[in-house]
Design an enzyme around this catalytic site. Sequence first.
Site, PDB file in Angstrom:
ATOM      1  N   ASP A  34      86.972 -50.310 -19.962  1.00 44.42           N
ATOM      2  CA  ASP A  34      86.847 -49.110 -20.704  1.00 44.42           C
ATOM      3  C   ASP A  34      87.628 -49.360 -21.938  1.00 44.42           C
ATOM      4  OD1 ASP A  34      87.100 -45.817 -19.599  1.00 44.42           O
ATOM      5  OD2 ASP A  34      88.229 -46.257 -21.527  1.00 44.42           O
ATOM      6  N   GLN A  97      84.397 -34.473 -17.379  1.00 48.46           N
ATOM      7  CA  GLN A  97      83.602 -35.487 -17.646  1.00 48.46           C
ATOM      8  C   GLN A  97      83.297 -35.549 -19.201  1.00 48.46           C
ATOM      9  OE1 GLN A  97      80.106 -35.481 -15.383  1.00 48.46           O
ATOM     10  NE2 GLN A  97      79.445 -37.548 -16.359  1.00 48.46           N
ATOM     11  N   HIS A 103      79.524 -42.478 -13.944  1.00 50.61           N
ATOM     12  CA  HIS A 103      80.308 -43.772 -13.976  1.00 50.61           C
ATOM     13  C   HIS A 103      81.504 -43.577 -12.980  1.00 50.61           C
ATOM     14  CE1 HIS A 103      81.610 -41.031 -17.233  1.00 50.61           C
ATOM     15  NE2 HIS A 103      82.940 -41.458 -16.854  1.00 50.61           N
TER      16      HIS A 103
HETATM   17  P1  5GP Z   1      84.986 -39.662 -18.524  1.00 50.48           P
HETATM   18  O1  5GP Z   1      85.989 -38.659 -18.870  1.00 50.48           O
HETATM   19  O2  5GP Z   1      83.603 -39.159 -18.681  1.00 50.48           O
HETATM   20  O3  5GP Z   1      85.042 -39.850 -16.885  1.00 50.48           O
HETATM   21  O4  5GP Z   1      85.348 -41.154 -18.991  1.00 50.48           O
HETATM   22  C1  5GP Z   1      84.578 -41.582 -20.007  1.00 50.48           C
HETATM   23  C2  5GP Z   1      85.308 -43.129 -20.261  1.00 50.48           C
HETATM   24  O5  5GP Z   1      84.406 -43.901 -21.082  1.00 50.48           O
HETATM   25  C3  5GP Z   1      86.814 -42.724 -21.157  1.00 50.48           C
HETATM   26  O6  5GP Z   1      87.662 -43.201 -20.248  1.00 50.48           O
HETATM   27  C4  5GP Z   1      86.469 -43.512 -22.406  1.00 50.48           C
HETATM   28  O7  5GP Z   1      87.513 -44.209 -22.771  1.00 50.48           O
HETATM   29  C5  5GP Z   1      85.316 -44.344 -21.967  1.00 50.48           C
HETATM   30  N1  5GP Z   1      84.380 -44.737 -23.295  1.00 50.48           N
HETATM   31  C6  5GP Z   1      83.853 -43.830 -24.188  1.00 50.48           C
HETATM   32  N2  5GP Z   1      83.036 -44.516 -25.021  1.00 50.48           N
HETATM   33  C7  5GP Z   1      83.102 -45.698 -24.600  1.00 50.48           C
HETATM   34  C8  5GP Z   1      82.526 -46.839 -25.314  1.00 50.48           C
HETATM   35  O8  5GP Z   1      81.839 -46.752 -26.352  1.00 50.48           O
HETATM   36  N3  5GP Z   1      82.711 -47.973 -24.788  1.00 50.48           N
HETATM   37  C9  5GP Z   1      83.762 -48.227 -23.625  1.00 50.48           C
HETATM   38  N4  5GP Z   1      84.031 -49.648 -23.112  1.00 50.48           N
HETATM   39  N5  5GP Z   1      84.163 -47.193 -22.945  1.00 50.48           N
HETATM   40  C10 5GP Z   1      84.061 -45.801 -23.516  1.00 50.48           C
END
Ligand code: 5GP
Length: 116
Positions: A34, A97, A103
């Site tokens: 992440d 999300q 993911h």
């Molecule tokens: P959600 O809130 O959708 O469960 O989590 C999305 C996650 O994706 C977040 O923890 C954020 O830091 C990660 N993330 C978003 N964009 C990118 C990216 O371009 N690269 C990486 N490695 N992580 C990302």
Amino acid sequence: MSQQDPHCIFCKIVEGQIPSRKAFEDEHLLAFHDINPWAPVHVLIIPKRHIAMLSEVGPEHQELMGRMLVLAPKLMRELGVSNGFRTLINTGQDGLQEVYHLHMHVIGGPRPWLKG
Ligand code: 5GP
Ligand code: ZN
């Protein structure tokens, strides 16, 4: 039919159009670190094929979902996490999300953590 969504950032990571620090890859899955880790180890396990969120998963995804879950402990072992970890899947608006490509967060390493 394309299996990717051209506007999805995680599809772009799968395609290599956006760089990522990969932790695992096979035919079905990709795991990468992440960009904004909560803890010493924070990886995201994703299906390579675009599925927006857990609420869109059906019986046809049973094997894939099993693969994601089985990968988590293997990855944590490989990354040196030996004292437990969290697995988290945020789904939809109320699930907070942010990225709409399914993911699973897998988070571990010595506490304190930034979040979680
Ligand atoms: P959600 O809130 O959708 O469960 O989590 C999305 C996650 O994706 C977040 O923890 C954020 O830091 C990660 N993330 C978003 N964009 C990118 C990216 O371009 N690269 C990486 N490695 N992580 C990302
Ligand atoms: Zn996608």
